[in-house]
Write an enzyme that holds these catalytic residues in place. Structure first.
Site, PDB file in Angstrom:
ATOM      1  N   GLU A 341     -15.435   2.609   2.300  1.00  0.00           N
ATOM      2  CA  GLU A 341     -14.409   2.075   3.225  1.00  0.00           C
ATOM      3  C   GLU A 341     -14.250   2.902   4.499  1.00  0.00           C
ATOM      4  O   GLU A 341     -13.149   3.323   4.836  1.00  0.00           O
ATOM      5  CB  GLU A 341     -13.069   1.948   2.477  1.00  0.00           C
ATOM      6  N   GLU A 446     -17.071  -5.081  -6.556  1.00  0.00           N
ATOM      7  CA  GLU A 446     -15.668  -5.140  -6.994  1.00  0.00           C
ATOM      8  C   GLU A 446     -15.164  -6.578  -6.977  1.00  0.00           C
ATOM      9  O   GLU A 446     -14.023  -6.851  -6.587  1.00  0.00           O
ATOM     10  CB  GLU A 446     -14.797  -4.264  -6.074  1.00  0.00           C
TER      11      GLU A 446
HETATM   12  O1  9MR Z   1      -8.292  -0.701  -8.914  1.00  0.00           O
HETATM   13  C1  9MR Z   1      -7.916   0.555  -8.378  1.00  0.00           C
HETATM   14  C2  9MR Z   1      -6.436   0.805  -8.635  1.00  0.00           C
HETATM   15  O2  9MR Z   1      -6.204   1.024 -10.016  1.00  0.00           O
HETATM   16  C3  9MR Z   1      -5.973   2.005  -7.840  1.00  0.00           C
HETATM   17  O3  9MR Z   1      -4.576   2.144  -7.948  1.00  0.00           O
HETATM   18  C4  9MR Z   1      -6.376   1.833  -6.388  1.00  0.00           C
HETATM   19  C5  9MR Z   1      -5.939   3.020  -5.562  1.00  0.00           C
HETATM   20  O4  9MR Z   1      -6.407   2.955  -4.260  1.00  0.00           O
HETATM   21  O5  9MR Z   1      -7.772   1.700  -6.296  1.00  0.00           O
HETATM   22  C6  9MR Z   1      -8.214   0.525  -6.894  1.00  0.00           C
HETATM   23  O6  9MR Z   1      -9.592   0.371  -6.692  1.00  0.00           O
HETATM   24  C7  9MR Z   1     -10.021   0.233  -5.331  1.00  0.00           C
HETATM   25  C8  9MR Z   1     -11.436   0.737  -5.228  1.00  0.00           C
HETATM   26  O7  9MR Z   1     -11.512   2.050  -5.672  1.00  0.00           O
HETATM   27  C9  9MR Z   1     -11.944   0.657  -3.806  1.00  0.00           C
HETATM   28  N1  9MR Z   1     -11.826  -0.666  -3.292  1.00  0.00           N
HETATM   29  C10 9MR Z   1     -10.515  -1.294  -3.414  1.00  0.00           C
HETATM   30  C11 9MR Z   1     -10.063  -1.235  -4.871  1.00  0.00           C
HETATM   31  C12 9MR Z   1      -8.772  -1.989  -5.032  1.00  0.00           C
HETATM   32  O8  9MR Z   1      -7.722  -1.336  -4.339  1.00  0.00           O
END
Ligand code: 9MR
Length: 673
Positions: A341, A446
């Site tokens: 990102e 994802e």
């Molecule tokens: O699914 C993840 C969630 O449990 C966390 O709280 C969050 C914190 O930023 O991150 C989520 O996963 C992310 C992933 O690492 C990167 N792309 C976006 C995802 C959804 O937020």
């Protein structure tokens, strides 16, 4: 499909808290009970007595009716309002705080069938007087236990909370007693990864709680359905960096940060034991990386580290993480998301601690170090969201061109957090473009697909999944090197976007029509219409709102706040949209009932920003319906037409090109054919 065996789940969970520092929430009572419609944190009272608890590893003191949160060990540590009795309801949370952190976030945490889920509700940025007000709504799954709404921050700096409240939206659904449901046995459900064996790996993101869960069902689902696993949070820098050691002896760890894998070990063990290859997620990210990592002596009150020091830390971190995994779990991790990102929502490279310390070539450096230290057979990926959108593709390709030229990248990770409004041809077109222009393979990393807000929502989602996977298979057959498709979570209830029901399995592990759609794409056949399927009616009742009743029918798109205010175009009241932190944080209304018709839209709009727009919310294209020059700060009356495609669930939204508030009045929408 699944047979017979069901398991009653009752009274699980206690002691399975991921965040050791969380204080116990009041236990749900057995019989019917009075549930307050609003829970207000009272900072004149102590923890637990005043409807608030400490969340995670930090310290809270109260003074003058405020809560002051200090010694926050991680960005997710803060304060929570426990609301276990609100499960099965949509709740509204409101907080006001001041802080030196750049931004705050209201989030929801709950436990469900032994797993822990975290859902972001709404972010908040400082207003002109340095105060952050956040309001947001969220639906809590009916089987959630120990729900807490908590306040976290972008960083570990102190937070002062002035007020914090959680309330029920609409009618209370008073669910009494323990949540009890049966988990189905997924072991007989036909395997996605087997069905897709000729095309690509079929992966899933999982939290490590699945590995220690009393319920075998979740592990069984992974083992039978998926042949790639991504730890949802456990390999992110804030899990891996050893805060205790680094902060206790910064001189010792100054160049080579101490790391540990306490959170990730259960999931690494599981993958090793079951021969399931793992995607490592993620090495370099602006988020979920503690700010102290970027400071001299790991001291946030001192100076930012120099480029030279950060380059050393980055190289040592990448080297030690990859090689610890390789030494202790040889061959388990087959791909790493090296950078995550790095493009800003407004375009161009995202400004972060990485750019502030190393500079804008930090991505090139990260890939250079990863290539140097990773075994040759481990693939190196860049990973991002909105990656199917045209201008974001341009930015990502520009960012990665030098990395590809240096031979340091193997794959593009397309996160694919999408809705069923996304045009599938556009989507696979993006995959092809990345592969062609960078000479890399593609992982869909994802995937989750917000269910449409239609009358047959689950069925319509299934039909969309068939269309999407048919396009992915066709692209793969045509030579686009799609090597893995990972869905971001096991069940809807475990998803970071649980209220949009975006995954392939229901909370009780039963496959959804979305799963069926994915299977139909590869095996043929159609998604079965459910017994309760209803003929969608196009409801051509004209839509009108002039806000004179001081109410509005639409809602925020992402994180803006709507208020009814005076100084209207006509009459006494109009709608104000403010406090967004990106231009697309606007005001949205649903026009799905006009599907198959052209709509005529009229509205009055006023703002101090240069341009306001009315946009159709279609992922990946976001067509402009009307654009208005508003810099004069006067009211403008606008008319426009737009064709809503047949069968489409669609929202349209008003937005402004900067963060100035805009005002809306006299909205009408009607079908013209
Ligand atoms: O699914 C993840 C969630 O449990 C966390 O709280 C969050 C914190 O930023 O991150 C989520 O996963 C992310 C992933 O690492 C990167 N792309 C976006 C995802 C959804 O937020």
């Amino acid at each position: 499909m699944k047979k017979g065996f069901v398991k009653i789940i009752a009274g699980l969970m206690a002691g399975m808290l991921l965040l050791g520092g969380c204080n116990a929430t009041p236990k749900q009572s057995e019989g019917p009970h009075d549930v307050p419609l609003t829970i207000t944190a009272d900072f004149t009272k102590k923890e637990n007595k005043g409807n608030w608890v400490t969340y995670g590893d930090c310290k809270i003191t109260t003074k003058d009716g405020k809560a002051i949160i200090t010694d926050r060990k991680a960005s997710n540590c803060g304060i929570a309002i426990p609301c276990p009795d609100y499960r099965g309801n949509t709740v509204k949370a409101t907080v006001q705080a001041t802080t030196d952190n750049d931004s705050l976030m209201l989030s929801l945490r709950y436990e469900i069938f032994g797993n822990v889920s975290y859902v972001n509700i709404a972010p908040g940025m400082k207003n002109d007087s340095g105060v952050i007000d956040i309001t947001g709504s969220i639906e809590i799954p009916a089987n959630a236990e120990n729900s807490q709404i908590y306040l976290e921050a972008s960083d570990v700096r102190d937070i002062t909370v002035n007020s914090f409240e959680v309330s029920i939206s609409g009618e209370l659904n008073n669910l009494t007693g323990e949540p009890v449901e049966t988990l189905s046995d997924p072991s007989q459900v036909a395997s996605l990864s087997a069905a897709y064996a000729d095309y690509f790996k079929f992966g899933v993101a999982s939290p490590a709680t699945v590995m220690t869960n009393k319920n075998d069902g979740f592990r069984s689902l992974i083992k039978t359905q998926f042949n790639s696993v991504t730890p949802e949070n456990e390999l992110k820098p804030d899990s891996v960096l050893d805060a205790e050691k680094n902060l206790a002896d910064p001189a010792k760890y100054n160049e080579a940060p101490a790391i540990h894998f306490d959170a990730a070990k259960p999931i690494l063990d599981f993958c090793k034991e079951n021969n399931i290859p793992m995607r490592g997620h993620t090495l370099v990210w602006h988020s979920q990386t503690p700010s102290w990592f970027f400071y001299e002596n790991y001291d946030v009150n001192g100076n930012l580290a120099s480029r030279e020091l950060m380059l050393k830390r980055m190289e040592n971190y990448i080297d030690s993480v990859i090689n610890w995994c390789e030494t202790n779990y040889p061959g388990v991790i087959y791909a790493w998301d090296v950078c995550n990102e790095c493009i800003d929502d407004g375009g161009g490279i995202r400004q972060s601690y990485w750019t502030q310390t190393i500079g804008e070539d930090f991505v090139e450096k990260a890939f250079e170090f990863a290539r140097k230290h990773a075994p040759a057979n481990v693939q190196l990926f860049y990973n991002d969201y909105n990656e199917y959108q045209g201008s974001k593709q341009d930015d990502i390709l520009a960012l990665l061109a030098p990395v590809a030229a240096a031979g340091n990248i193997d794959g593009m990770g397309m996160q694919s957090h999408i809705s069923s409004g996304l045009d599938v041809d556009n989507y696979v077109g993006a995959a092809k473009r990345y592969a062609d222009e960078l000479g890399v393979v593609i992982h869909i990393t994802e995937l989750d697909v917000q269910a449409p807000k239609s009358v047959n929502s689950m069925y319509d989602q299934g039909v969309y999944m068939k269309k999407l996977f048919t396009a992915i298979i066709e692209a793969d057959k045509a030579g686009v090197p799609i090597e893995c498709v990972t869905v971001w979570g096991l069940t809807d209830d475990m998803s970071w976007k649980s209220s949009t029901k975006p995954l392939l399995f229901y909370g009780n592990l039963t496959p959804k029509p979305a799963y069926e759609g994915v299977m139909c794409a590869v095996n043929g056949g159609e998604v079965a219409k459910p017994a309760d399927w209803v003929e969608p009616k196009s409801d051509l009742t004209p839509y009108a709102e002039d806000f004179e009743d001081q109410k509005f029918n639409g809602g925020p798109r992402y994180s803006s706040v709507q208020k009814i205010v005076g100084d209207a175009y006509e009459g006494d009241y109009c709608l104000e949209n403010s406090e967004g932190y990106a231009e697309y944080d606007g005001y949205a209304v649903d026009v799905s009932s006009f599907a198959g018709h052209t709509i005529h839209i009229t509205f009055a709009i006023k703002s101090k920003c240069d341009t306001c727009k009315l946009t159709a919310d279609i992922d990946g294209t976001w067509p402009t319906i009307a654009e208005v020059a508003t810099a004069d700060g006067e009211w403008h009356f606008v008319e426009a037409d737009y064709e809503v495609e047949d069968g489409m669930a669609l929202q349209i939204y008003w937005e402004s090109t900067d963060m100035n508030p805009f005002y809306l009045d006299n909205v009408t929408i009607e079908a013209t054919n």
